[in-house]
Design an enzyme around this catalytic site. Structure first.
Site, PDB file in Angstrom:
ATOM      1  CD  GLU A   1      -2.985  -0.978   2.319  1.00 56.27           C
ATOM      2  OE1 GLU A   1      -2.854  -0.090   3.175  1.00 56.27           O
ATOM      3  OE2 GLU A   1      -3.959  -1.745   2.281  1.00 56.27           O
TER       4      GLU A   1
ATOM      5  CD  GLU B   1      -3.373  -5.771   4.316  1.00 59.33           C
ATOM      6  OE1 GLU B   1      -4.177  -4.921   4.741  1.00 59.33           O
ATOM      7  OE2 GLU B   1      -2.138  -5.597   4.321  1.00 59.33           O
TER       8      GLU B   1
END
Ligand code: FCB
Length: 470
Positions: free
Chosen positions: A192, A377
């Protein structure tokens, strides 16, 4: 309410009116068949700083999160012990294998391997990951290691604003490939990068805690460059690794109302900086316009060839869509908006919407050449509380079931999805939320460290064993 994790306004120049950002939830066809294919990866994901504790053990250097001010953490806590996974990793592995999972995504703490970020390798740090990898392999669990999940070595001056950090990251990746690559075959380069760039450098809500929009250029481009350099470095020493990277992909939606076209412009601006500033360079070899204007101060000749590396998979982290609105008073007129009235909300007041995941997956299929994808995720927290976790967590089972329906539906539509990693195994230290946010399939008594599986652990285990979404 934590504005910074709901939606973010970015310091970007105004977006063009042309084009259209996604406007709202899109229904997807329910899966025709609830059986996932043989060989599909079922696992959990974690990150070093959130679970390991033992921050001073065995020569680990400090990371930027070690010195992040406690008063910026909602419950004033720190990660000094966390899940104590540095010492209790065998229990983690037993829980993972005990649920029939066949993969585990964890992250390697760069400051354990290179305490100063560069230079001398810390053997004891490498040994820890070596033991973890061996324990996983002994139980038939494939290790997927993330190289950078935000715990940047503090010693690297200037952090990602400094181009040199990208070069040091390439060296670090090479050490990991050389020293662990005999058994560690799956690498996730970055986690991320958008979240780290924006929350760490513009909002100061994450380490390094900076609030300077001008740092965005370096934080974006130097992470992209680091990714390319590290892939080259790892491939130069081993040819048997599968290498991917993980992005926080968020559909950008708009607030309705008579300013609709301007709101769409805001959503498009967000999309360019949050999603496309990472997807486009990697898959298409160029930044989209707004991001290009932003990074031109740090871009050097030849960089885009380094950034555009073939990868074996893209990791998709998905929690929620974001909503944006045009606001004359906001930086670059971009401001977060509320989800539509009546929306189901998660603990962070984000819209619980599996259609956003389906939308992201369809987009990768249509606009980025249908890469191999792993969901690296997805998950949801209990309502924030300093008390114990909900053990009979039916809400989590419901969340997972609905999101996995979106995944299966996308696969039936042609997406090449090879696995799903739930965030996370055990309730852990959730960055600025501290311990009040709980995402685990397993609860932890913080006084004793004792782990207690929740209802969702049994449910997910059944899924991992059978591949059937009940
Ligand atoms: C993701 C992060 C992960 C954790 C989950 C809840 O954005 O990658 O470390 O914080 O959110």
């Amino acid at each position: 309410m934590d504005m910074t994790r709901r939606g973010v306004a970015l310091g970007v120049a105004g977006a063009a009116l042309a084009g259209c950002a996604p406007d709202g939830a899109t229904a997807f066809a329910p899966p025709r068949d609830r059986q996932f294919p043989q060989g599909f990866l079922w696992g959990v994901a974690s990150s070093s700083f959130q679970i390991e504790g033992a921050l001073d053990a065995d020569g680990r250097g400090q990371s930027i999160w070690d010195v992040f001010p406690r008063d910026k953490i909602h419950d004033g806590s720190d990660a000094a012990i966390a899940n104590d996974s540095y010492h209790r990793y065998a229990e983690d592995v037993a829980l993972i294998a005990g649920a029939g999972m066949n993969a585990y995504r964890f992250s390697i703490a760069w400051p354990r391997i290179l305490p100063s970020g560069a230079g001398a390798v810390n053997e004891a740090g490498l040994d820890y990951y070596s033991r973890l990898i061996d324990a996983l392999l002994a139980r038939g669990v494939a290790p997927y290691a993330t190289l950078f999940h935000w715990d940047l070595p503090l010693a690297l001056e200037g952090g990602w604003a400094n181009r040199d950090t990208a070069l040091r990251f390439g060296d670090y990746a090479q050490v990991v490939a050389e020293r662990l690559g005999d058994r560690l075959k799956h690498i996730v380069v970055l986690n991320e990068a958008a979240v780290h760039a924006v929350l760490g450098h513009v909002y100061g809500a994450h380490a390094p805690g900076l609030t300077d929009a001008s740092l965005m250029a370096g934080a974006i481009h130097h992470q992209n460059l680091a990714q390319g350099l590290s892939i080259q470095a790892m491939r130069s020493v081993r040819n048997d690794l599968t290498i991917g990277t993980t992005m926080a992909l968020m559909p950008a939606r708009t607030a309705g109302g008579w300013l609709g076209p301007l709101h769409r412009m805001a959503a498009q601006g967000f999309d360019e900086v949050w999603n496309r500033a990472f997807l486009d360079p990697l898959f298409l070899g160029a930044y989209p316009k707004i991001a290009r204007d932003m990074v031109k101060s740090v871009l050097r000749e030849g960089d885009m060839e380094i950034v555009r590396q073939p990868i074996d998979f893209l990791g998709v982290n998905y929690y929620a869509p974001t909503y944006m609105r045009f606001d004359l008073g906001a930086p670059s007129f971009l401001a977060p908006a509320d989800p539509p009235a009546g929306s189901e909300l998660d603990a962070f007041a984000r819209h619980v919407d599996p259609s956003g995941l389906h939308e992201v997956l369809a987009r990768l299929r249509h606009q980025y050449g249908n890469p191999r994808v792993y969901i690296t995720e997805n998950g949801c927290s209990d309502a924030f509380s300093d008390g114990p976790a909900e053990i009979d967590d039916q809400f989590r089972i419901d969340f997972l079931r609905r999101h996995l329906e979106a995944v299966k539906s996308a696969m039936e539509g042609g997406s090449d999805i090879g696995g799903y990693f739930h965030w996370t195994l055990t309730d852990n230290w959730e960055w600025a939320e501290g311990y009040r946010s709980k995402f685990g399939l397993v609860a932890q008594d913080r006084a004793t460290g004792v782990r207690t599986p929740k209802a969702s652990y049994a449910w997910f285990g059944n899924l991992a064993r059978t591949g059937v979404l009940d």
